[in-house]
Enzyme design. Structure first.
Site, PDB file in Angstrom:
ATOM      1  N   LYS A  17      12.268   5.523   4.243  1.00  0.00           N
ATOM      2  CA  LYS A  17      13.105   5.540   5.460  1.00  0.00           C
ATOM      3  C   LYS A  17      14.564   5.621   5.082  1.00  0.00           C
ATOM      4  O   LYS A  17      14.967   5.391   3.949  1.00  0.00           O
ATOM      5  CB  LYS A  17      12.850   4.275   6.290  1.00  0.00           C
ATOM      6  N   ALA A 105      14.365   0.313  -5.546  1.00  0.00           N
ATOM      7  CA  ALA A 105      15.655  -0.376  -5.316  1.00  0.00           C
ATOM      8  C   ALA A 105      16.729   0.622  -4.910  1.00  0.00           C
ATOM      9  O   ALA A 105      17.885   0.533  -5.313  1.00  0.00           O
ATOM     10  CB  ALA A 105      16.094  -1.158  -6.556  1.00  0.00           C
ATOM     11  N   GLY A 107      17.295   1.558  -1.510  1.00  0.00           N
ATOM     12  CA  GLY A 107      17.693   1.453  -0.105  1.00  0.00           C
ATOM     13  C   GLY A 107      16.869   2.320   0.823  1.00  0.00           C
ATOM     14  O   GLY A 107      17.260   2.578   1.960  1.00  0.00           O
ATOM     15  N   GLY A 111       9.176  -0.184  -1.470  1.00  0.00           N
ATOM     16  CA  GLY A 111       8.302  -1.359  -1.578  1.00  0.00           C
ATOM     17  C   GLY A 111       7.708  -1.741  -0.233  1.00  0.00           C
ATOM     18  O   GLY A 111       6.541  -2.145  -0.142  1.00  0.00           O
ATOM     19  N   SER A 112       8.497  -1.582   0.824  1.00  0.00           N
ATOM     20  CA  SER A 112       8.004  -1.875   2.179  1.00  0.00           C
ATOM     21  C   SER A 112       6.912  -0.894   2.577  1.00  0.00           C
ATOM     22  O   SER A 112       5.923  -1.267   3.214  1.00  0.00           O
ATOM     23  CB  SER A 112       9.155  -1.801   3.184  1.00  0.00           C
ATOM     24  N   ALA A 113       7.077   0.385   2.184  1.00  0.00           N
ATOM     25  CA  ALA A 113       6.044   1.396   2.456  1.00  0.00           C
ATOM     26  C   ALA A 113       4.753   1.042   1.729  1.00  0.00           C
ATOM     27  O   ALA A 113       3.657   1.177   2.280  1.00  0.00           O
ATOM     28  CB  ALA A 113       6.542   2.777   2.036  1.00  0.00           C
ATOM     29  N   ASP A 145      11.684  -4.503   6.559  1.00  0.00           N
ATOM     30  CA  ASP A 145      11.431  -3.066   6.706  1.00  0.00           C
ATOM     31  C   ASP A 145       9.944  -2.715   6.778  1.00  0.00           C
ATOM     32  O   ASP A 145       9.593  -1.564   7.011  1.00  0.00           O
ATOM     33  CB  ASP A 145      12.051  -2.287   5.529  1.00  0.00           C
TER      34      ASP A 145
END
Length: 309
Positions: A17, A105, A107, A111-113, A145
């Protein structure tokens, strides 16, 4: 839990994103900030494959260097799988194989995906059949996120960024991302924002505790107008990110000199997102930035959230 035959493996794809708009509220007593953001999911994907196992494990492949990623219980995808198992009272485990294409890392919520994809993959693999709302609730426990990676598209995030409402976005936006060969710590960028606000307290208006997304951003998204969106893109974390990593300012300049409508630090950085007028402009920009020895990828948005392939 379903009595139907369970699959022997599940493949889920979840998007990265960018924040086309990010306002950060005042520092709260608990040490956090509320935000108001306009998210857009883009066509850089994490592919997560889940296989039945007795315990929990994760391994990585993909187009980016994953050597620094944790593969123990601190990994967000493992946390997601364990959380689902606990809530659903599932006694087995899962082996996750993650093909990473979203910068680490950077932005862009890679990791959220992974966490969102792990939730969907394990829910399908184990036959736990949690509803979308329940999965969203678990996602919010994992990180601000993660709920957006689950839903995708274009959305407004408030609170910690996890309280989502869909935003209308017409057509397709063309993005070119300049990837850094280093990461940035989100907590450190937020701390730098607080220091930046203290240093410039006399020059800038005090931050609101409950920020909002500017209506001009919603209008630009609704119109599908890239030039209009370029005028109103904003990120409160950009100034502190540039203060910590001054070389990012030159990257933004370079993109705008080579035809980008606008450049913006994505989230807490260090990835820089450039909005292009159309596909041809995006291709030209990609070539120009590559010639300047930057690592660049092209993507479009909005795209859907975590889905079983």
């Amino acid at each position: 839990m379903s009595s139907r035959a369970r699959p022997t493996s599940v493949h889920v794809r979840a998007p990265g994103k960018l924040n086309v708009f990010l306002k950060v509220g005042a520092l709260l007593d608990d040490g956090y900030h509320d935000v108001a953001t306009a998210y857009q999911a883009v066509s850089l994907y994490e592919d997560v494959r889940a296989y039945p196992a007795d315990d929990f494990s994760v391994s990585f492949s993909g187009s980016i260097d994953t050597s620094g990623l944790p593969s123990d219980g601190s990994n967000l995808a493992i946390k997601a799988a364990r959380l689902l198992a606990r809530v659903a009272d599932y006694r087995g485990g899962v082996r996750l194989e993650i093909e990473k294409n979203v910068p680490i890392a950077g932005g862009m919520g890679g990791g959220s995906a992974d966490a969102a994809a792990a939730l969907v993959a394990c829910d399908t693999l184990w036959g736990t059949e949690l509803g979308r709302e329940e999965l969203h609730s678990l996602a919010a426990q994992l990180g601000a996120d993660v709920p957006f990676a689950l839903t995708g598209g274009t959305a407004i995030g408030t609170g910690r960024g996890d309280e989502l409402s869909p935003a209308l976005a017409k057509g397709q936006f063309h993005w070119v991302f300049a990837l850094a060969n280093f990461g940035m710590s989100t907590p450190e960028v937020y701390r730098e924002l607080d220091r930046h606000r203290e240093r410039h307290a006399l020059d800038i208006s005090p931050a609101s505790e409950q920020p909002t997304v500017d209506t001009a951003v919603l209008q630009a998204l609704r119109a599908g107008d890239a030039a209009m969106l370029a005028e109103v893109m904003h990120n409160d974390l950009q100034a502190p990110a540039l203060h910590l990593e001054p070389r990012l300012a030159r990257v933004i300049e370079l993109g705008e000199e080579n035809g980008a409508l606008a450049g913006i630090v994505s989230g807490s950085g260090p990835t820089v997102a450039f909005l292009a007028a159309d596909i041809d402009s995006a291709l030209e920009l990609q070539v120009a930035l590559s010639a300047a020895r930057l690592t660049v990828v092209r993507a479009t948005g909005p795209v859907h959230g975590a889905r079983v392939c």
